[in-house]
Motif scaffolding. Sequence first.
Motif, PDB file in Angstrom:
ATOM      1  N   HIS A 128       0.818  -1.213   0.000  1.00 27.63           N
ATOM      2  CA  HIS A 128       0.000   0.000   0.000  1.00 27.63           C
ATOM      3  C   HIS A 128       0.857   1.271   0.000  1.00 27.63           C
ATOM      4  N   ARG A 130       4.689   3.468  -0.329  1.00 25.40           N
ATOM      5  CA  ARG A 130       5.888   3.555  -1.170  1.00 25.40           C
ATOM      6  C   ARG A 130       6.957   2.563  -0.704  1.00 25.40           C
ATOM      7  N   TRP A 133       6.112  -0.920  -1.855  1.00 19.51           N
ATOM      8  CA  TRP A 133       6.275  -1.144  -3.305  1.00 19.51           C
ATOM      9  C   TRP A 133       7.749  -1.239  -3.690  1.00 19.51           C
ATOM     10  N   TYR A 134       8.618  -0.684  -2.855  1.00 22.93           N
ATOM     11  CA  TYR A 134      10.044  -0.622  -3.178  1.00 22.93           C
ATOM     12  C   TYR A 134      10.641  -2.006  -3.457  1.00 22.93           C
ATOM     13  N   PHE A 137       9.376  -3.449  -6.730  1.00 22.72           N
ATOM     14  CA  PHE A 137      10.044  -2.781  -7.844  1.00 22.72           C
ATOM     15  C   PHE A 137      11.408  -3.423  -8.123  1.00 22.72           C
TER      16      PHE A 137
ATOM     17  N   THR B 109       5.691  -1.027 -12.582  1.00 24.01           N
ATOM     18  CA  THR B 109       6.076  -1.217 -11.182  1.00 24.01           C
ATOM     19  C   THR B 109       6.681   0.075 -10.629  1.00 24.01           C
ATOM     20  N   GLY B 110       7.538   0.725 -11.432  1.00 27.05           N
ATOM     21  CA  GLY B 110       8.109   2.005 -11.025  1.00 27.05           C
ATOM     22  C   GLY B 110       7.036   3.061 -10.827  1.00 27.05           C
ATOM     23  N   PHE B 112       3.866   2.505  -9.894  1.00 26.41           N
ATOM     24  CA  PHE B 112       3.175   2.224  -8.629  1.00 26.41           C
ATOM     25  C   PHE B 112       4.021   2.694  -7.448  1.00 26.41           C
ATOM     26  N   TYR B 113       5.335   2.483  -7.573  1.00 26.50           N
ATOM     27  CA  TYR B 113       6.245   2.905  -6.510  1.00 26.50           C
ATOM     28  C   TYR B 113       6.211   4.425  -6.366  1.00 26.50           C
ATOM     29  N   ALA B 114       6.274   5.131  -7.510  1.00 26.15           N
ATOM     30  CA  ALA B 114       6.325   6.597  -7.483  1.00 26.15           C
ATOM     31  C   ALA B 114       4.972   7.215  -7.141  1.00 26.15           C
ATOM     32  N   HIS B 116       2.644   6.406  -5.068  1.00 27.54           N
ATOM     33  CA  HIS B 116       2.286   6.532  -3.650  1.00 27.54           C
ATOM     34  C   HIS B 116       3.015   7.743  -3.059  1.00 27.54           C
ATOM     35  N   GLN B 118       2.551  10.705  -4.223  1.00 29.12           N
ATOM     36  CA  GLN B 118       2.340  11.733  -5.242  1.00 29.12           C
ATOM     37  C   GLN B 118       0.851  11.741  -5.598  1.00 29.12           C
TER      38      GLN B 118
END
Lengths: 165, 160
Positions: A128, A130, A133-134, A137, B109-110, B112-114, B116, B118
């Motif tokens: 959920h 950042r 997700w890291y 990624f 994927t990048g 989704f990472y960015a 959150h 923003q």
Amino acid sequence: MSLRTAIRTPRPLAPQRKRRRIVAATGIGWSLMVLGAVLTSGSGEASVLGHFVNGFGLGMTFAVYLMLMMPWKLGLPSLKGYQADERQHLQLLQAYTLAYRVIGVAVLLGAMYLLIGSDEGTRLPLPHTREQWYPVFWAAILLVGALPTAILAWTEPDFDDGGQA
Amino acid sequence: MNASVPFTAPLAPLGQRRRVVLLTFGGYALVLLVLALQSLFKLGDWILLLPIPLGMVATFIGGIQLMKPSRLGLPEGRDRTMDERQWQRLSQAHTVAYRILGMIFLLSTGYFYAAHGQNLPLPTSSFAWSTIWLGAAIFIPVLPTAILAWTEPDPAEGDA
């Protein structure tokens, strides 16, 4: 055309046992990364354990990953690097074909997991934030970057004694 | 990738093959665009009424043709009668497809990472996820065939 045919490269092909150890270590490290990413989306002790497992998996993966990113060091061909002949080029294309199918299935399963997990009735762990997700990624980068070489490293047989350059 | 390869069925004209590819991926792009706009501007479900069915129907119509490549005169993946050059062309298409899919996989994927933290649009509802998944389930299997259909030139007049 089969991957069971030995190919020749300017650098001696590393023994299959060594190549498979590298692939297996990368696979285990990668799996730990993914498991850690799943655990970190939990709460309390599971989250702390997830960070530990993820960090350990990341370290383990990186320790061997560079070998797969430089296939010529294992005596394997690459698209941009050395390819001795057409047969070797075909072996590489076949590894990419299989890798495409693996990635395709992984993307579809991953999207299905997110689809099922986004239903509020289910209790599947989902990233959920950042920070959560890291690791996902990183796992994606490592998987996409190394999969074709990993397939080739795993399936390429050793040279026959009589065929050694 | 420009050498013409003899296929068992007559190869469909390049213009027709490219239209099929554009229909398939244009439809899916429309779906993704509308879902992104709805999420970004917090629009109501009314915006989905026309573009989503339209986009999905276009994707289905194009996708069905690409899932059976022999209809366009292109080689089937499991055809044992393929010669070595056909097999090589198909493998080259898979290699390009791997790079495209890998890039999309990494970029998404990048993203989704960015996203959150923003103010970037993200799919939140089950409907949005279902639509994305359904589109991906068509997009991924047909991508290598789409690349082959797009790049394979028309046969020279003497070869037809």
